[in-house]
Design a protein around this motif. Structure first.
Motif, mmCIF file in Angstrom:
data_model
loop_
_atom_site.group_PDB
_atom_site.id
_atom_site.type_symbol
_atom_site.label_atom_id
_atom_site.label_comp_id
_atom_site.label_asym_id
_atom_site.label_seq_id
_atom_site.Cartn_x
_atom_site.Cartn_y
_atom_site.Cartn_z
ATOM 1 N N GLY A 17 15.938 95.903 101.835
ATOM 2 C CA GLY A 17 15.656 97.194 102.312
ATOM 3 C C GLY A 17 14.782 97.342 103.517
ATOM 4 N N THR A 18 15.067 98.336 104.116
ATOM 5 C CA THR A 18 13.790 98.319 105.497
ATOM 6 C C THR A 18 12.997 99.396 105.307
ATOM 7 N N VAL A 19 11.742 99.293 105.401
ATOM 8 C CA VAL A 19 10.793 100.289 105.577
ATOM 9 C C VAL A 19 10.816 101.089 106.819
ATOM 10 N N THR A 20 11.457 102.559 106.624
ATOM 11 C CA THR A 20 11.501 103.273 107.764
ATOM 12 C C THR A 20 10.180 103.973 108.217
ATOM 13 N N ARG A 21 9.416 104.441 107.098
ATOM 14 C CA ARG A 21 8.155 105.332 107.508
ATOM 15 C C ARG A 21 7.237 105.198 106.221
ATOM 16 N N TRP A 22 6.059 104.945 106.267
ATOM 17 C CA TRP A 22 4.902 105.076 105.301
ATOM 18 C C TRP A 22 4.594 106.448 105.435
ATOM 19 N N LEU A 23 4.549 107.287 104.187
ATOM 20 C CA LEU A 23 4.117 108.521 103.979
ATOM 21 C C LEU A 23 2.733 108.444 103.916
ATOM 22 N N VAL A 61 4.166 95.421 103.734
ATOM 23 C CA VAL A 61 5.607 95.452 104.633
ATOM 24 C C VAL A 61 5.048 96.483 105.391
ATOM 25 N N GLY A 62 5.276 96.242 106.767
ATOM 26 C CA GLY A 62 5.054 97.210 107.867
ATOM 27 C C GLY A 62 6.499 98.221 108.178
ATOM 28 N N GLU A 63 6.297 99.209 108.949
ATOM 29 C CA GLU A 63 7.311 100.033 109.313
ATOM 30 C C GLU A 63 8.372 99.197 110.093
ATOM 31 N N ASP A 64 9.688 99.447 109.860
ATOM 32 C CA ASP A 64 10.713 98.546 110.586
ATOM 33 C C ASP A 64 10.965 97.101 110.106
ATOM 34 N N GLU A 65 10.358 96.757 108.846
ATOM 35 C CA GLU A 65 10.165 95.543 108.621
ATOM 36 C C GLU A 65 11.276 95.515 107.335
ATOM 37 N N THR A 66 11.719 94.410 107.151
ATOM 38 C CA THR A 66 12.756 94.267 105.939
ATOM 39 C C THR A 66 12.218 93.360 104.882
ATOM 40 N N ALA A 67 12.515 93.828 103.673
ATOM 41 C CA ALA A 67 11.872 93.118 102.510
ATOM 42 C C ALA A 67 12.920 92.958 101.315
ATOM 43 N N GLU A 68 12.965 92.091 100.786
ATOM 44 C CA GLU A 68 14.032 91.626 99.471
ATOM 45 C C GLU A 68 13.830 92.615 98.341
#
Length: 608
Positions: A17-23, A61-68
């Motif tokens: 999945g890709t982190v789109t935004r940290w709330l 994992v920063g924004e716009d980065e992908t993680a397993e």
């Protein structure tokens, strides 16, 4: 003890999945189940809640980065706990060192520039204006990277409440109001009207009430907005703003709607569905409505203007219910439905014989997208890739049968009012098709099975998990009725309506769009007789239901023999993987569905 936040499994076959935004940001406190970040996958966009209460000590994992799936996204430490390996001790060691450096630098600064203090104090005076809360451009839909400020509802120096509309923004997908994240005073406007800003960019700054200096007002130098201010202020905004997607269902094809009969082309059911999401808007004050025509003449967003053109609505005749009498999408849709209802109204009883001549069909309005190029949405790219892979992985074949559903149509006409009162949903043809298909799957489980060619196995699921294709603004999605074989007609009807509504409004959970073993798509919802569905892997079959139409058919009457009669007919098309399902298996399955529907023995299910 620190708690690790990991990437959850957000659907079958989803591996990352890709982190789109940290709330939340590092150092922020969070509660259990409070939304922590937003994640996007091939199947769903969703919020990840915090698994524990504490402090967000580290973002991995920063924004716009992908993680397993299963990998660490962040670390949450309890209040007063160490923020990570030796962090507390390190902080204690670094603190005196920093103080020592500051102490060493202070005498030099005082010696070299003794007059620095006064300017520093002067700069500290307006500091509150810079210490306010920024208002950022939100992500208003998948693949949307920017938005245009169409109108500021507040100006510098105005006070705002939490969730009170602050400005209006337009993108290529939606027009919406941006609420204020905090209560206070508008200190600065950074993006003027008709200017475009990227997602995440600062639009304005909100400070504490009364903290804004008077001279901060002309700082952005916006054009005077004398007219909007008195119109916007009288409107109370106590309720939270609904998501844009909740306000309006997709005006295009919706596969989960009832099959269209030729005699019901006006589709009043759909009109009622469209009216439901706009109901909350009627609670908003509409005192400025008389100025709606004037406001429309001044400015109408491109999306509203396009929608009005598609429905043939004259904007000058529409009273807006938005801020300051602004015409919104709901106003256009309601005007279109009223016009349609007026045209469909029956002629007066005293003039039954004077039938008006049939009017020619309205010429479709050209789409505004003609001659344009737009970015390919990610979900569309995913759908394209998977359909291509599925079509090339399987040996797909489609078998079609014709079914006489006259008995079902008559039962539906008799029971639809009582059914809606009892179950709270409308009775369409789709639940009948779904129930007959599920019962046939139980009799012929090979159609519900999946094959692993590499392992040399065929798996027969214990239950029938029925996928229902739903058309949304983001593209085709397939929510799943898990354990559909355990439900009766009413249960299936309620599950279809619930899943379809929450899928359209983006309130569906990842688990509810995964795990289908067989899919049903209502391709007749807009009049198509039948099509050849593409089976989604790893399923082995998919059933398409066409439009229910009345036409003359040869029937065998016990007394008269073969006669021609008007019957309600429908085509059922089964696409299947010929590697695991033989043509005879497909035919047996379809005949079982056909016989169940033509028998029409649903009286017990309908309480008749």
């Amino acid at each position: 003890m620190p708690v690790s936040v990991t990437m959850p499994r957000l659907g079958e076959s989803v591996t990352e999945g890709t982190v789109t935004r940290w709330l939340k940001q590092e150092g922020d406190t969070v509660e259990v189940d409070e939304p922590l970040l937003e994640v996007s996958t091939d199947k769903v966009d969703t919020e990840i809640p915090s698994p524990a209460a504490g402090v967000l000590s580290r973002i991995v994992v920063g924004e716009d980065e992908t993680a397993e799936v299963g990998s660490e996204l962040a670390v949450i430490a309890g209040e007063g706990e160490s923020t990570g390996g030796g962090g507390e001790a390190a902080g204690q060691q670094e603190e005196p060192a920093e103080q020592a450096e500051e102490a060493a630098e202070e005498p030099q600064a005082e010696a070299e520039q003794p007059a620095v203090e006064e300017p520093a104090q002067e700069q500290a005076a307006p500091a509150p204006s810079g210490e306010g809360t920024p208002v950022k451009m939100p992500a208003l839909g998948e693949s949307v990277t920017e938005g245009t400020v169409t109108r500021w509802l507040k100006q510098v120096g105005d006070t705002v409440e939490v969730d009170e509309p602050l400005l209006e923004v337009s993108t290529d997908k939606v027009d919406t109001e941006i609420p204020s994240p905090v209560a206070g005073t508008v200190l600065e406007i950074k993006v003027a009207e008709d200017e475009t800003a990227a997602v995440g960019a600062d639009l304005a700054v909100i400070g504490a009430a009364g903290a804004a200096p008077a001279e901060a007002k002309p700082e952005p130098k916006p054009e005077p907005k004398a007219e909007p201010k008195p119109e916007a202020k009288p409107e109370p905004k106590a309720e939270a703003k609904p998501e844009p997607k909740v306000e309006e269902p997709t005006p295009g094809m919706s596969y989960n709607e009832p099959s269209a009969e030729a005699e019901t082309s006006a589709r009043p059911a759909q009109a009622e569905q469209k009216a439901v999401p706009s109901a909350p808007q009627t609670q908003r004050p509409s005192a400025p409505a008389p100025s709606g025509g004037e406001e429309a003449a001044g400015y109408v967003t491109p999306l509203v203007r396009k929608l009005a053109g598609e429905h043939g609505v004259d904007l000058s005749s529409v009273n807006g219910t938005g801020v300051g009498g602004r015409i919104r999408k709901q106003d256009v849709l309601e005007a279109a439905e009223k016009a349609k209802a007026a045209k469909a109204a029956p002629a007066p009883a005293q003039q039954p014989a004077a039938a008006a001549p049939a009017k020619p069909a309205a010429k479709p309005q050209p789409s505004a997208k003609r001659g344009t190029t737009e970015k390919l949405p990610r979900i569309r790219a995913v759908i394209a890739k998977r359909m291509h892979e599925s079509l090339h992985e399987m040996a797909q074949l489609t078998t079609v049968v014709e079914v006489d559903v006259t008995k079902v149509a008559k039962l539906r006409a008799r029971a639809k009012e009582s059914f809606q009162q009892r179950h709270g949903v409308k009775l369409s043809f789709l639940p009948f098709f779904a129930l007959a298909a599920v019962e046939a799957l139980q009799a012929y489980p090979i159609v519900n099975a999946s094959m692993d060619l590499d392992a040399g196995t065929i798996t027969y699921p214990e239950s029938e998990h029925l996928g229902i294709a739903v058309d949304t603004e983001r593209g085709l999605m397939v929510p799943v009725i898990h354990g559909a074989g355990d439900l009766n007609l009413g249960g299936i009807a309620k599950r279809i309506a619930d899943l379809a509504e929450r899928t359209r409004t983006n309130k569906i959970s990842p688990d509810e769009i995964a795990g289908a073993t067989f899919t049903l798509t209502n391709t007749g919802s807009r009049g198509a007789l039948f099509d050849t569905p593409i089976v989604p892997s790893p399923q082995s079959a998919m059933l398409g239901t066409g439009a229910v139409v009345k036409r003359p058919v040869v029937v065998n009457d016990p007394e008269l023999g073969e006669v021609v009669a008007v019957r309600s007919m429908v085509y059922l098309a089964l696409s299947y993987d010929h590697r695991i399902i033989d043509g005879a298996d497909a035919a047996r399955f379809l005949v079982a569905v056909k016989e169940r529907l033509e028998a029409g023995s649903f009286e017990a299910e309908l309480g008749l």
